[in-house]
Design a protein around this motif. Structure first.
Motif, short mmCIF file in Angstrom:
data_model
loop_
_atom_site.label_atom_id
_atom_site.label_comp_id
_atom_site.label_asym_id
_atom_site.label_seq_id
_atom_site.Cartn_x
_atom_site.Cartn_y
_atom_site.Cartn_z
N PRO A 126 15.37 6.85 16.88
CA PRO A 126 14.16 6.78 16.05
C PRO A 126 14.35 5.95 14.78
N ALA A 127 15.50 6.11 14.10
CA ALA A 127 15.73 5.35 12.87
C ALA A 127 15.62 3.86 13.14
N ASP A 128 16.22 3.43 14.24
CA ASP A 128 16.22 2.01 14.62
C ASP A 128 14.79 1.54 14.83
N THR A 129 14.03 2.32 15.61
CA THR A 129 12.66 1.91 15.92
C THR A 129 11.81 1.84 14.65
N THR A 130 11.96 2.82 13.79
CA THR A 130 11.18 2.83 12.55
C THR A 130 11.46 1.57 11.75
N VAL A 131 12.75 1.27 11.54
CA VAL A 131 13.10 0.10 10.74
C VAL A 131 12.58 -1.17 11.40
N LEU A 132 12.67 -1.25 12.72
CA LEU A 132 12.19 -2.44 13.42
C LEU A 132 10.70 -2.65 13.18
N VAL A 133 9.95 -1.59 13.28
CA VAL A 133 8.50 -1.69 13.07
C VAL A 133 8.22 -2.11 11.63
N LEU A 134 8.96 -1.49 10.68
CA LEU A 134 8.75 -1.83 9.27
C LEU A 134 9.03 -3.30 9.01
N THR A 135 10.15 -3.81 9.56
CA THR A 135 10.47 -5.21 9.33
C THR A 135 9.39 -6.10 9.94
N LEU A 136 8.87 -5.69 11.07
CA LEU A 136 7.81 -6.47 11.71
C LEU A 136 6.60 -6.56 10.78
N VAL A 137 6.25 -5.45 10.17
CA VAL A 137 5.11 -5.43 9.24
C VAL A 137 5.37 -6.37 8.07
N VAL A 138 6.58 -6.25 7.48
CA VAL A 138 6.90 -7.07 6.31
C VAL A 138 6.85 -8.56 6.65
N ILE A 139 7.38 -8.90 7.84
CA ILE A 139 7.41 -10.31 8.22
C ILE A 139 5.99 -10.83 8.45
N SER A 140 5.13 -10.01 8.99
CA SER A 140 3.81 -10.52 9.36
C SER A 140 2.83 -10.56 8.20
N VAL A 141 3.10 -9.80 7.12
CA VAL A 141 2.19 -9.83 5.97
C VAL A 141 2.59 -10.97 5.04
N PRO A 142 1.64 -11.85 4.66
CA PRO A 142 1.99 -12.96 3.75
C PRO A 142 2.52 -12.44 2.42
N ILE A 143 3.40 -13.22 1.81
CA ILE A 143 4.10 -12.74 0.62
C ILE A 143 3.15 -12.49 -0.54
N PHE A 144 2.05 -13.25 -0.63
CA PHE A 144 1.16 -13.03 -1.78
C PHE A 144 0.38 -11.73 -1.64
N VAL A 145 0.18 -11.29 -0.39
CA VAL A 145 -0.48 -10.00 -0.19
C VAL A 145 0.45 -8.88 -0.65
N THR A 146 1.72 -8.96 -0.21
CA THR A 146 2.70 -7.97 -0.65
C THR A 146 2.77 -7.94 -2.17
N GLY A 147 2.84 -9.13 -2.76
CA GLY A 147 2.98 -9.23 -4.21
C GLY A 147 1.80 -8.63 -4.95
N LEU A 148 0.59 -9.05 -4.57
CA LEU A 148 -0.60 -8.57 -5.27
C LEU A 148 -0.78 -7.07 -5.09
N LEU A 149 -0.44 -6.59 -3.90
CA LEU A 149 -0.58 -5.16 -3.60
C LEU A 149 0.36 -4.34 -4.48
N LEU A 150 1.64 -4.75 -4.51
CA LEU A 150 2.61 -4.02 -5.32
C LEU A 150 2.22 -4.08 -6.80
N GLN A 151 1.74 -5.27 -7.22
CA GLN A 151 1.34 -5.44 -8.62
C GLN A 151 0.21 -4.47 -8.97
N LEU A 152 -0.76 -4.38 -8.07
CA LEU A 152 -1.91 -3.52 -8.33
C LEU A 152 -1.51 -2.05 -8.31
N LEU A 153 -0.71 -1.66 -7.31
CA LEU A 153 -0.33 -0.25 -7.18
C LEU A 153 0.63 0.17 -8.28
N LEU A 154 1.74 -0.55 -8.40
CA LEU A 154 2.78 -0.15 -9.37
C LEU A 154 2.36 -0.45 -10.80
N GLY A 155 1.63 -1.57 -10.97
CA GLY A 155 1.33 -2.02 -12.32
C GLY A 155 0.07 -1.39 -12.90
#
Lengths: 307, 539
Positions: A126-155
């Protein structure tokens, strides 16, 4: 070893000249930079002519390039349109970007490789599968979406961090931007390490080490990991150059005044001096990082030797 | 251990990298009632006669006071450092200065402070981009010839009489001239500007309500209230920190998080939420900016009497109301003349001067374009720069509107150009294949500034090379008129000529916008869409 390094350094010379010439030509294709200096009106012809003369833009292109390269070798990278020396711009921009890159690379190494090892050893669980899915999500989301989202949530929502990075840009202030910048590469590092580990896990020398009765920890770190790291090191090495030059988006989102910011500004204002200067340094960084990666192979795998 | 030397090598390199990276610069503003505000890196060195964009202008507005100053609310020019500016013939002016003005370094503001500054600004050898503002003063052609070397170092039209008096002689009559003197290029300069120029540029010194405490180029500037400021408009706060943002979206996010006090120019994609986000702490006030579509009159196809009808038809095919409402969320107002509402009726703004030609009337538009022989070249290509603003969005909307009106999907397309510099470059080379984006932000609140630089034959911003003898004659007459009312009336007649020929299609008046945190009160934007910093109260 010494001869190998010397040969590699010599090979850099044509690459360096070729790359700078290409950039120089590309920037010049964009057209007359003086036209953009006077706002919504034409510069008066006398001032425009004088500015061109001062920046050497009235000379033929090859002569501009020759003069520029001549100056570069004496440490003079020219002057930006706002009157600042390009070397001054570099002195403020590069430390910031280097810090950002270090944060990003550390994330890749620490988090990426750890996750890779864990998943590689627990393939199919399960640990392996979870991490694989997570990495897939990170790779497929454009970096500016990740950035703006984190900025809005954390900031803004939770108020954990400042949404923008203050001018001094210390390591702690760069943690979140560094994570955003590293995110995609981090996912790749995880996947690379995982595959590599999983493959080497079945190799003879690991079986031998286990059969010798070595503790599991020692088998993993000394034998398995060291041999599995070669593709990962290649990836991280080439990534240094990419991170430094490609941080434009991340730097823009978090208002970091580093290399990406200066390049963006330089391109918008068609400031050839800034763009060529910064890219030249980036080319050098890329070449040296590649050389270091090749030398690291020998450290990781004693079978590889350079003569 | 064969590997050891390599490892040590790598460690050394890593240590070096860390050492290089370690040297960050400290900073941070002092306490007290200091506010922080968003800023952009000025494009040019911060010299008054070399600053032609809003970001540099922001600083100059805080650090300098000129002979006149435009009222932040009404835009009316009133004497500041000047006690009086007298003339009998609109060509020879006598300027008398008030007593007691000094620069923040203690030096007195004298007649020489002005004359030296203006001579510096006009002189070709100093590469000042606003030099043409001194073009009305006699002797300009000697210090700033159109080609070749300058034959004089100073303007013959400027004479210092005594410490507090100087005279100005213009090359031609210009009744509005005193009212142009509030523009930043006409600011006085201290001796330090000339004697130690490099140091002055690192930390400009002026005579305004704020003094620059520190300036880190490219990232931040801290302006402190100048306690001994002799003028009437003393700062109501202790200082302002200007922070450079690459992207206004980040500045806006910082205001939401309470990390920044004031953002001017709220990004277009945030307009939808701005009222709820900031709980009413949002400004949307008219500024002296008008957007138009200019035409390439150097292209013979556009310079015919038929093309005149086509231009009027195109103007009627644009649904300004809908575009300003849905796309710009009412931060722009449909234009009905070629000036700006900030001038006020007395200053020459006349709502509805454009008449039916600026109303949306697709039927009439179709008819006029047909009568005029159709769109020259068969297809309209609107050229714009795609790097800043939301130009792509509105050009597409305008084209949609035209296509719908004409019932032809292919009648109009946008023609984007990558950078502003390249856009200006192609305009300068007369390469426009059709109408192109023309924005005008006033330099000073006079109707003259909305007409002469844009439509006078050979004027500096007459990018389409429009030329009309009747217009030129009316402008000359207006400039020679001695009383303001007559001048305004003549300028409006000239504007009528622009309308009858539809020299450029007026699109909309632009507002200035700003958002701020609840720490601030008394925030306002002046007609130049710059926050009036000295009136802002903190806490």
């Amino acid at each position: 070893m010494g001869r190998y390094v010397a040969r590699r350094l010599l090979q850099m010379v044509p690459v360096f000249f070729g790359a700078t010439l290409l950039i120089f030509l590309m920037v010049n294709v964009m057209g007359d930079p003086v036209a953009g200096l006077c706002g919504e009106r034409a510069c008066d012809p006398a001032t425009a002519a004088q500015l061109k003369r001062e920046f050497g833009l009235d000379k033929p292109l090859w002569q501009q390039y020759a003069t520029y390269m001549g100056n570069v070798f004496t440490g003079d990278f020219g002057t930006a349109f706002n009157g600042q020396k390009v070397t001054d711009l570099m002195a403020t921009a590069f430390p910031v970007t280097v810090r950002l890159t270090i944060v990003a690379i550390l994330f890749e190494i620490v988090v990426g490789i750890t996750l890779g090892v864990v998943t590689g050893l627990r393939r199919g669980r399960p640990a392996d599968t979870t991490v694989l899915v997570l990495t897939l999500v990170v790779i497929s989301v454009p970096i500016f979406v990740t950035g703006l989202l984190l900025q809005l949530l954390l900031g803004v929502r939770w108020g954990w961090i400042r949404p923008s990075v203050p001018p001094e840009a210390t390591f702690t202030q760069l943690l979140v931007p560094g994570l955003v910048l590293a995110s995609v590469s981090l996912a790749y590092v995880t996947r690379l390490t995982r595959t590599s580990i999983a493959e080497n896990l079945r190799s003879d020398y690991v079986r031998t080490a286990v059969a010798k009765g070595l503790p599991r920890r020692r088998v993993v770190t000394r034998h398995l990991l060291r041999n599995s790291l070669i593709p990962v090191v290649t990836f991280i090495g080439t990534d240094i150059g990419a991170l430094m030059g490609g941080a434009i988006l991340t730097e823009r989102i978090f208002n970091i005044h580093g290399v990406g910011y200066q390049l963006y500004q330089g391109i918008l204002r068609q400031n050839a001096q800034t763009v060529v200067g910064f890219v030249t340094v980036l080319v050098l960084v890329f070449l040296i990082a590649n050389l270091l990666v090749d030398l690291l192979y020998a450290v990781l795998d004693p079978r590889i030797r350079y003569a | 251990m064969r590997a050891a030397p390599h490892a040590r090598w790598a460690a050394a390199v890593a240590a070096l990298v860390l050492a290089v990276a370690g040297c960050g610069s400290g900073g941070g503003a002092a306490g007290g009632a200091v506010l922080s505000s968003s800023w952009g890196d000025p494009q040019n060195p911060l010299e008054p006669a070399n600053t032609n964009e809003v970001q540099g202008g922001k600083v100059l507005d805080m650090v300098f006071r000129g002979l006149k100053r435009y009222d932040p609310r009404t835009g009316r020019a009133a004497n500041m450092v000047a006690r009086s500016i007298d003339t009998t013939d609109s060509q020879h002016f006598t300027v008398r200065l008030k007593d007691g003005w000094t620069f923040s370094n203690g030096e007195k503001v004298t007649a020489r402070s002005f004359v030296d500054a203006w001579n510096y600004g006009a002189s070709l050898r100093n590469n000042q981009k606003n030099a043409y503002f001194f073009g009305y003063i006699a002797g300009y052609d000697k210090v700033h010839p159109a080609s070749g070397r300058q034959s004089a170092g100073t303007l013959s039209g400027l004479k210092v009489v005594d410490d507090r008096t100087f005279t100005i002689t213009l090359g031609q009559k210009f009744s509005g001239f005193p009212d142009t003197l509030g523009y930043a290029a006409f600011a006085p300069l201290p001796r330090a500007f000339f004697t130690d120029h490099a140091r002055w540029l690192d930390k400009p010194v002026g005579n305004g309500p704020y003094a620059i405490a520190s300036y880190t180029k490219g990232s931040a500037m801290y302006l402190r209230k100048w306690a001994a400021y002799p003028g009437p408009d003393k700062a109501q706060n202790d200082g302002v920190t200007l922070q450079v943002y690459t992207d206004n979206n980040t500045a806006y996010t910082d205001v939401l998080a309470g990390n920044l006090d004031l953002v001017d120019d709220v990004p277009a994609n945030q307009l939808k939420n701005v009222r709820t986000d900031l709980d009413g702490r949002y400004l949307n006030t008219p500024a002296g900016i008008i957007q138009t579509l200019a035409f390439p009159y150097y292209d013979r196809k556009w310079n015919t009497s038929g093309a005149r009808k086509v231009r009027t038809g195109l103007s009627m095919a644009i649904d300004r109301r809908q575009i300003t409402h849905t796309l710009f969320r009412d931060t722009r107002t449909p234009a009905t003349d070629w000036t700006s509402p900030v001038l006020g009726a007395a200053g020459g703004y006349r709502a509805g001067l454009c008449g039916h030609a600026c109303d949306y009337d697709p039927g009439q538009a179709r008819k006029l374009i047909q009568e005029g022989g159709g769109i020259p070249g068969g297809r309209l290509r609107i050229t714009y720069n795609a790097d800043t603003g939301s130009h792509k969005e509105w050009v597409d909307a305008v084209c949609n509107s035209i296509n719908n009106a004409l019932g032809n999907d292919q009648a109009c397309v946008g023609n984007p150009i990558g950078t502003f510099a390249d856009f200006r470059n192609q305009i300068g080379r007369h390469r426009m294949p059709g109408p192109f984006r023309a924005g005008w932000q006033m330099d000073y609140p006079l109707i003259q500034n909305f007409l002469q630089p844009l439509y006078y034959t050979g004027a500096s911003s007459n990018d389409g090379k429009w030329s009309n003898k009747q217009f030129d004659r009316l402008v000359d007459q207006a400039n020679a008129a001695t009383d303001t009312a007559t001048a305004v009336r003549l300028f409006q007649q000239a504007e009528g000529v622009v309308r009858d020929n539809m020299a450029a299609i007026p699109l909309w008046y632009q507002n200035g916008s700003a958002g701020y945190t609840d720490r601030l009160s008394h925030v306002a934007l002046n007609p130049f869409s710059v926050p009036v910093y000295d009136r802002i109260k903190v806490g």
